[in-house]
Scaffold this motif. Sequence first.
Motif, PDB file in Angstrom:
ATOM      1  N   ALA A  99      -8.319  -6.826   1.856  1.00  0.00           N
ATOM      2  CA  ALA A  99      -8.557  -7.949   1.781  1.00  0.00           C
ATOM      3  C   ALA A  99      -9.857  -8.990   1.905  1.00  0.00           C
ATOM      4  O   ALA A  99      -9.811  -9.115   3.313  1.00  0.00           O
ATOM      5  N   GLU A 100     -10.223  -9.766   1.597  1.00  0.00           N
ATOM      6  CA  GLU A 100     -11.378 -10.943   1.892  1.00  0.00           C
ATOM      7  C   GLU A 100     -11.390 -12.198   1.647  1.00  0.00           C
ATOM      8  O   GLU A 100     -11.086 -12.774  -0.187  1.00  0.00           O
ATOM      9  N   ARG A 101     -11.863 -13.284   2.172  1.00  0.00           N
ATOM     10  CA  ARG A 101     -12.576 -14.605   1.762  1.00  0.00           C
ATOM     11  C   ARG A 101     -14.329 -14.078   2.355  1.00  0.00           C
ATOM     12  O   ARG A 101     -14.566 -13.786   2.814  1.00  0.00           O
TER      13      ARG A 101
ATOM     14  N   GLU B  79     -13.480 -18.318  -2.277  1.00  0.00           N
ATOM     15  CA  GLU B  79     -13.363 -16.639  -3.018  1.00  0.00           C
ATOM     16  C   GLU B  79     -12.288 -15.826  -2.191  1.00  0.00           C
ATOM     17  O   GLU B  79     -13.018 -15.102  -1.099  1.00  0.00           O
ATOM     18  N   LYS B  80     -11.290 -15.427  -2.848  1.00  0.00           N
ATOM     19  CA  LYS B  80     -10.791 -14.118  -2.133  1.00  0.00           C
ATOM     20  C   LYS B  80     -10.696 -13.552  -3.104  1.00  0.00           C
ATOM     21  O   LYS B  80     -10.718 -13.654  -3.952  1.00  0.00           O
ATOM     22  N   SER B  81     -10.292 -12.038  -2.437  1.00  0.00           N
ATOM     23  CA  SER B  81     -10.590 -10.777  -3.260  1.00  0.00           C
ATOM     24  C   SER B  81      -9.280  -9.429  -2.918  1.00  0.00           C
ATOM     25  O   SER B  81      -9.157 -10.052  -1.573  1.00  0.00           O
TER      26      SER B  81
END
Length: 95
Positions: A58-60, A70-72
């Motif tokens: 999980a990234e921001r 943006e999150k992924s």
Amino acid sequence: MPEEVLFKSESTQSRQEIADYLRAVADKLSAGEAVTLSAGSENVTLEVPDRPTFEVKAERETDKGGRNPEKSLELEIEWDENGSSAGKSGSLSIE
């Protein structure tokens, strides 16, 4: 090691459509069947081994000014084409 992209698709979809797609991939993995990815005239078939490495991330990300976050959620299944696996063992849960 250089990366060769064998297939890429990116589109906006509903959560339900994404869940249906992931469920279809999960069904293929559970059955030990090859996974074929198709979009337009592009397609690739992958034979996923019994014990691949599964990575969840999980990234921001933000732009240079720290704006437009943006999150992924990335789900990656990887394996050495020679059959070896270099991943760590461990438990993963989704709540």
